[in-house]
Scaffold this motif. Sequence first.
Motif, PDB file in Angstrom:
ATOM      1  N   GLY A   8       0.855  -1.709 -10.976  1.00 32.18           N
ATOM      2  CA  GLY A   8       0.600  -2.811 -10.392  1.00 32.18           C
ATOM      3  C   GLY A   8      -0.664  -2.934  -9.456  1.00 32.18           C
ATOM      4  O   GLY A   8      -0.679  -4.016  -8.897  1.00 32.18           O
ATOM      5  N   GLY A   9      -1.300  -1.739  -9.040  1.00 41.84           N
ATOM      6  CA  GLY A   9      -2.229  -1.814  -8.085  1.00 41.84           C
ATOM      7  C   GLY A   9      -3.566  -2.506  -8.793  1.00 41.84           C
ATOM      8  O   GLY A   9      -3.542  -2.837 -10.128  1.00 41.84           O
ATOM      9  N   GLY A  10      -4.595  -2.909  -8.066  1.00 42.15           N
ATOM     10  CA  GLY A  10      -5.641  -3.483  -8.459  1.00 42.15           C
ATOM     11  C   GLY A  10      -6.526  -3.986  -7.430  1.00 42.15           C
ATOM     12  O   GLY A  10      -6.398  -3.635  -6.231  1.00 42.15           O
ATOM     13  N   SER A  11      -7.553  -4.712  -7.768  1.00 42.30           N
ATOM     14  CA  SER A  11      -8.603  -5.288  -6.787  1.00 42.30           C
ATOM     15  C   SER A  11      -8.355  -6.738  -6.480  1.00 42.30           C
ATOM     16  O   SER A  11      -8.284  -7.789  -7.731  1.00 42.30           O
ATOM     17  N   VAL A  12      -8.127  -7.354  -5.349  1.00 38.00           N
ATOM     18  CA  VAL A  12      -7.950  -8.439  -5.208  1.00 38.00           C
ATOM     19  C   VAL A  12      -8.768  -8.914  -3.750  1.00 38.00           C
ATOM     20  O   VAL A  12      -9.520  -8.289  -3.191  1.00 38.00           O
ATOM     21  N   GLN A  13      -8.933 -10.330  -3.556  1.00 35.16           N
ATOM     22  CA  GLN A  13      -9.732 -10.805  -2.533  1.00 35.16           C
ATOM     23  C   GLN A  13      -8.743 -10.981  -1.317  1.00 35.16           C
ATOM     24  O   GLN A  13      -7.267 -11.009  -1.345  1.00 35.16           O
ATOM     25  N   ASP A  14      -9.465 -10.871  -0.123  1.00 33.87           N
ATOM     26  CA  ASP A  14      -8.723 -11.012   1.223  1.00 33.87           C
ATOM     27  C   ASP A  14      -7.896 -12.237   0.950  1.00 33.87           C
ATOM     28  O   ASP A  14      -8.187 -13.312   0.606  1.00 33.87           O
ATOM     29  N   GLY A  15      -6.581 -12.143   1.403  1.00 36.12           N
ATOM     30  CA  GLY A  15      -5.528 -13.360   1.300  1.00 36.12           C
ATOM     31  C   GLY A  15      -4.880 -13.383   0.083  1.00 36.12           C
ATOM     32  O   GLY A  15      -4.027 -13.944  -0.280  1.00 36.12           O
ATOM     33  N   GLY A  16      -5.386 -12.240  -0.982  1.00 40.36           N
ATOM     34  CA  GLY A  16      -4.322 -12.452  -2.273  1.00 40.36           C
ATOM     35  C   GLY A  16      -3.171 -11.612  -2.291  1.00 40.36           C
ATOM     36  O   GLY A  16      -2.777 -11.175  -1.066  1.00 40.36           O
ATOM     37  N   SER A  17      -2.485 -11.716  -3.318  1.00 39.78           N
ATOM     38  CA  SER A  17      -1.212 -11.114  -3.462  1.00 39.78           C
ATOM     39  C   SER A  17      -1.342 -10.160  -4.686  1.00 39.78           C
ATOM     40  O   SER A  17      -1.813 -10.207  -5.588  1.00 39.78           O
ATOM     41  N   LEU A  18      -0.202  -9.043  -4.630  1.00 37.79           N
ATOM     42  CA  LEU A  18       0.102  -8.079  -5.825  1.00 37.79           C
ATOM     43  C   LEU A  18       1.365  -7.767  -5.572  1.00 37.79           C
ATOM     44  O   LEU A  18       2.154  -7.741  -4.692  1.00 37.79           O
ATOM     45  N   ARG A  19       2.046  -7.380  -6.814  1.00 42.82           N
ATOM     46  CA  ARG A  19       3.396  -6.814  -6.732  1.00 42.82           C
ATOM     47  C   ARG A  19       3.169  -5.371  -7.457  1.00 42.82           C
ATOM     48  O   ARG A  19       2.853  -5.489  -8.734  1.00 42.82           O
ATOM     49  N   LEU A  20       3.520  -4.397  -6.679  1.00 39.58           N
ATOM     50  CA  LEU A  20       3.670  -2.973  -7.068  1.00 39.58           C
ATOM     51  C   LEU A  20       5.328  -2.830  -7.698  1.00 39.58           C
ATOM     52  O   LEU A  20       6.065  -3.330  -7.084  1.00 39.58           O
ATOM     53  N   SER A  21       5.029  -1.811  -8.961  1.00 42.93           N
ATOM     54  CA  SER A  21       6.384  -1.520  -9.447  1.00 42.93           C
ATOM     55  C   SER A  21       6.266   0.120  -9.271  1.00 42.93           C
ATOM     56  O   SER A  21       5.299   0.657  -9.402  1.00 42.93           O
ATOM     57  N   CYS A  22       7.545   0.718  -9.172  1.00 44.80           N
ATOM     58  CA  CYS A  22       7.965   1.981  -9.542  1.00 44.80           C
ATOM     59  C   CYS A  22       9.099   2.004 -10.106  1.00 44.80           C
ATOM     60  O   CYS A  22      10.315   1.916  -9.881  1.00 44.80           O
ATOM     61  N   LYS A  23       8.731   2.619 -11.553  1.00 45.39           N
ATOM     62  CA  LYS A  23       9.969   2.943 -12.534  1.00 45.39           C
ATOM     63  C   LYS A  23      10.263   4.216 -12.173  1.00 45.39           C
ATOM     64  O   LYS A  23       9.412   5.193 -12.128  1.00 45.39           O
ATOM     65  N   ILE A  24      11.637   4.316 -12.197  1.00 44.46           N
ATOM     66  CA  ILE A  24      12.348   5.691 -12.115  1.00 44.46           C
ATOM     67  C   ILE A  24      12.438   6.142 -13.596  1.00 44.46           C
ATOM     68  O   ILE A  24      13.356   5.497 -14.642  1.00 44.46           O
ATOM     69  N   VAL A  25      11.580   6.935 -14.447  1.00 47.94           N
ATOM     70  CA  VAL A  25      11.609   7.136 -15.678  1.00 47.94           C
ATOM     71  C   VAL A  25      12.427   8.159 -16.075  1.00 47.94           C
ATOM     72  O   VAL A  25      13.093   8.164 -17.370  1.00 47.94           O
ATOM     73  N   GLU A  26      12.947   9.087 -15.144  1.00 48.98           N
ATOM     74  CA  GLU A  26      14.216  10.082 -15.427  1.00 48.98           C
ATOM     75  C   GLU A  26      15.179  10.061 -14.152  1.00 48.98           C
ATOM     76  O   GLU A  26      14.667  10.225 -13.270  1.00 48.98           O
ATOM     77  N   VAL A  27      16.327   9.736 -14.405  1.00 48.87           N
ATOM     78  CA  VAL A  27      17.274   9.816 -13.340  1.00 48.87           C
ATOM     79  C   VAL A  27      18.576  10.759 -13.718  1.00 48.87           C
ATOM     80  O   VAL A  27      19.006  10.978 -14.959  1.00 48.87           O
TER      81      VAL A  27
END
Length: 127
Positions: A8-27
């Motif tokens: 979910g990371g990336g490049s955005v402008q000042d004031g922008g939004s992002l949503r990061l995800s963290c998948k638990i791939v082995e539990v």
Amino acid sequence: QAQLAESGGGSVQDGGSLRLSCKIVEVAFLQPNCMAWFRLVPGKEREGVASLDYDGSTNYADSLEGRFTISRDNAENTLYLQLNNLRPEDSAMYSCAARYNTCPRSGSLSSGAFDYWGQGTRVTVSS
């Protein structure tokens, strides 16, 4: 053991939004009780951003001024971090972390409290 994979990371402008995800791939037979997001800027110490305990209680770094929100979807085994009103100083490598114990009463934003880490996802905010 839990293995964590961020996206979910990336490049955005000042004031922008992002949503990061963290998948638990082995539990293991138990899901981690306490999870958190950290960020790292080269030349600086790793900073705790937000933590989320099994009961829904959260803890945020004071510096965020309410701009970020941590959440979890247990059915999807995924932790999220919503980043709003991003600023250039938020640019960093963001990593999720987990521990099977509940969050410590103090120090839930301390990297030493966590046992499992993802590789990270980079956020770049330009002015």
